[in-house]
Design a protein around this motif. Structure first.
Motif, PDB file in Angstrom:
ATOM      1  N   VAL A 232     -10.956  -5.780   8.139  1.00 27.04           N
ATOM      2  CA  VAL A 232     -10.715  -6.173   9.353  1.00 27.04           C
ATOM      3  C   VAL A 232      -9.349  -6.445   9.539  1.00 27.04           C
ATOM      4  N   GLN A 233      -8.547  -7.004   8.738  1.00 23.31           N
ATOM      5  CA  GLN A 233      -7.261  -7.162   8.996  1.00 23.31           C
ATOM      6  C   GLN A 233      -6.348  -5.920   9.002  1.00 23.31           C
ATOM      7  N   ALA A 234      -6.578  -5.108   8.163  1.00 23.82           N
ATOM      8  CA  ALA A 234      -5.786  -3.454   8.122  1.00 23.82           C
ATOM      9  C   ALA A 234      -6.267  -3.011   9.562  1.00 23.82           C
ATOM     10  N   LYS A 235      -7.362  -2.996  10.184  1.00 21.42           N
ATOM     11  CA  LYS A 235      -7.756  -2.468  11.453  1.00 21.42           C
ATOM     12  C   LYS A 235      -7.024  -3.133  12.557  1.00 21.42           C
ATOM     13  N   VAL A 236      -6.855  -4.312  12.421  1.00 19.76           N
ATOM     14  CA  VAL A 236      -6.010  -5.155  13.561  1.00 19.76           C
ATOM     15  C   VAL A 236      -4.518  -4.602  13.363  1.00 19.76           C
ATOM     16  N   GLN A 237      -4.040  -4.640  12.160  1.00 24.69           N
ATOM     17  CA  GLN A 237      -2.667  -4.178  11.986  1.00 24.69           C
ATOM     18  C   GLN A 237      -2.458  -2.792  12.340  1.00 24.69           C
ATOM     19  N   GLN A 238      -3.290  -2.014  12.165  1.00 25.54           N
ATOM     20  CA  GLN A 238      -3.158  -0.620  12.588  1.00 25.54           C
ATOM     21  C   GLN A 238      -3.076  -0.450  14.069  1.00 25.54           C
ATOM     22  N   GLU A 239      -4.171  -1.233  14.752  1.00 24.56           N
ATOM     23  CA  GLU A 239      -4.037  -1.118  16.163  1.00 24.56           C
ATOM     24  C   GLU A 239      -2.992  -1.697  16.906  1.00 24.56           C
ATOM     25  N   ILE A 240      -2.226  -2.826  16.379  1.00 26.35           N
ATOM     26  CA  ILE A 240      -1.103  -3.555  16.815  1.00 26.35           C
ATOM     27  C   ILE A 240       0.378  -2.394  16.612  1.00 26.35           C
ATOM     28  N   ASP A 241       0.144  -1.817  15.239  1.00 24.97           N
ATOM     29  CA  ASP A 241       1.164  -1.014  14.961  1.00 24.97           C
ATOM     30  C   ASP A 241       1.354   0.417  16.138  1.00 24.97           C
ATOM     31  N   LYS A 242      -0.074   0.693  16.470  1.00 24.36           N
ATOM     32  CA  LYS A 242       0.021   1.878  17.161  1.00 24.36           C
ATOM     33  C   LYS A 242       0.562   1.483  18.748  1.00 24.36           C
ATOM     34  N   THR A 243       0.184   0.313  19.021  1.00 31.20           N
ATOM     35  CA  THR A 243       0.455  -0.021  20.371  1.00 31.20           C
ATOM     36  C   THR A 243       2.090  -0.346  20.601  1.00 31.20           C
TER      37      THR A 243
END
Length: 494
Positions: free
Chosen positions: A319-330
């Motif tokens: 879950v943490q990795a998916k949140v980080q991926q979304e933040i990085d993309k944005t």
């Protein structure tokens, strides 16, 4: 007949009368909701222990329904369970359920002022307007939080990836944000004054709301007449008052009516405006009480929620990795996430909401009372009766949540992966007594959580096993008290 015999018979007669009157009151009103049979005079003390409410209330609800009665000695207390029932009371009948009962320990602490006494309406209305003028929920508040996030990130960076308890850092961040609104100050994280302030705020909350002794004093308020008990109850409040007095004094000496700087300034101007009134709502005493109330509300709950958030991420690395991926993309990792990014961060937003739902920080909302006799779900609740909205039953209502016992961010995502609002999401309560700091808390949680996950990967200390939702649900208090994590800078963890 000797004196001893007369006294003994008198005592027996008095006790008999008390028991009879208590029994008559407990069994005389057949229109109240059903519930466990009370003991004359004592009531149902087992069920008045709110620390055990998450264990006791669901069982009582299964047996008696979504509305049931427990007893505080000879006084009925109505408990509301489930989303539909709580909504019907707090939202559909908001005015009728908007009063507060007398809570002796809180009343002692607030000296008749604060948000729970008879003056609550003008004080709440003025406070909401004033906080809004100083940026609560607006761009200026976002700037305050983003600025504070830099100090928080620096403090976490200095742990060097070693195990640490993030509670004090998070409390300092939340404390500095509300302090900047209240009296325009900012403290360095190394400043012992800030540490003492946030720790005292936390202790004051526990003393007033959660300690076994405060529960005893609320049930037997005559104990509060003893000075040594009063001093014990008010110890932390006295520290907070002494701390604040120097800032209030300075504000009085430097006040410029044409350009108020913060909440204390506008409150002082309001005091001048009503000083001709007899027994005004706004005075030096109410100013001190209001600042303390806002301070403790703005520190403890936000810090606890963020602490649980980070521990939960360490237990759920996917879950943490998916949140980080979304933040990085944005953000392209070039800037911290901002409020305007929310539409592009649906998963992150869903995770934050689901963390609050699972944490269930305030299982039983602060007591309400009814303003008049009211017919509710087939029962008659007399005017002044205490009401407990059991928020846990709303946040885990199986008719509202697909997997209520499991940590599942999907609760807040639609079929296209976009964030969806859930009406049964009530961690801040609802209606006229909804948490005054809800907007600030939402801004803080979103910005601080996303800023920390952008910079760090949170892991469990070596040798600590990951746990499932059931363990985390059962051990929330233990986690909040002592849970440790490691913060690894993202540049090293990738």
């Amino acid at each position: 007949m000797d004196l001893f015999t007369i006294l003994t018979l008198s005592l027996v007669l008095l006790l008999t009368i008390c028991i009879f009157l208590s029994w008559s009151k407990q069994h005389g009103n057949q229109s109240l909701p059903p519930g466990p049979t009370p003991i004359p005079v004592l009531g149902t003390p087992k069920y008045m222990d709110l620390s055990a409410s998450t264990k006791n209330f669901p069982k009582l609800s299964q047996k008696y329904g979504s509305v049931f009665t427990i007893w505080k000695m000879s006084e009925p207390v109505i408990v509301l369970c489930g989303y539909e029932t709580v909504k019907e009371a707090l939202v559909n009948n908001a005015e009728q359920f908007s009063e507060r009962p007398i809570i002796p320990v809180m009343d002692l602490s607030n000296e008749g002022y604060g948000f729970n006494g008879r003056r609550w309406r003008p004080l709440r209305r003025f406070t909401m307007t004033s906080l809004r003028n100083f940026g609560m929920g607006k761009m200026t508040m976002e700037k305050r939080v983003l600025t504070e996030s830099k100090y928080l990130i620096q403090a976490v960076s200095e742990t060097g990836g070693e195990p640490f308890n993030p509670t004090i850092f998070l409390a300092m961040a939340a404390g500095n944000i509300i302090i900047s609104v209240l009296f325009g100050e900012h403290f360095d994280y190394q400043d012992k004054q800030l540490e003492e302030l946030v720790l005292s705020s936390s202790r004051h909350v526990k003393n007033i709301f959660f300690s076994p002794l405060s529960m005893l004093y609320n049930i037997v308020p005559v104990l509060l007449r003893f000075s040594f008990i009063r001093q014990k109850v008010l110890k932390e409040k006295q520290f907070l008052q002494n701390f604040l007095m120097k800032y209030i004094k300075h504000h009085k000496e430097t006040l410029k009516p044409e350009s108020p700087r913060d909440f204390i300034d506008v409150y002082l101007l309001k005091i001048k405006e009503v000083e001709h009134e007899i027994d005004p709502d706004f005075c030096d005493t109410s100013l001190s009480i209001m600042v303390i109330s806002l301070l403790i509300a703005g520190v403890d709950t936000t810090a606890s929620t963020l602490k649980f958030s980070l521990v939960l991420m360490a237990h759920y690395p996917d879950v943490q990795a998916k949140v980080q991926q979304e933040i990085d993309k944005t953000t392209n990792s070039l800037r911290p996430p901002e409020i305007m990014d929310k539409p592009q961060l649906p998963y992150t937003n869903a995770v934050i909401h689901e963390i609050q739902r699972v944490l269930d920080l305030s299982p039983a909302a602060l007591f309400h009372a009814v303003t008049e006799d009211i017919k509710f779900r087939g029962y008659t609740i007399p005017k002044g009766t205490t009401v407990i909205p059991f928020l846990s039953s709303v946040l885990s209502d199986p008719s509202e949540w697909e997997t209520p016992e499991v940590f599942n961010p999907g609760h807040f995502l639609d079929e296209e992966g976009q964030f969806r609002v859930r009406s049964a999401f009530m961690p801040f309560s609802a209606g006229k007594r909804v948490c005054l700091g809800e907007n600030l808390a939402r801004v803080e949680l979103f910005l601080l959580f996303s800023a920390l996950l952008q910079k760090f990967t949170f892991t469990l200390p070596p040798g600590t096993e990951r746990q499932d939702s059931k363990y985390l649900n059962l051990n929330k208090n233990k986690i909040l008290a002592s849970g440790q994590i490691c913060a690894v800078p993202r540049s090293l963890s990738k």
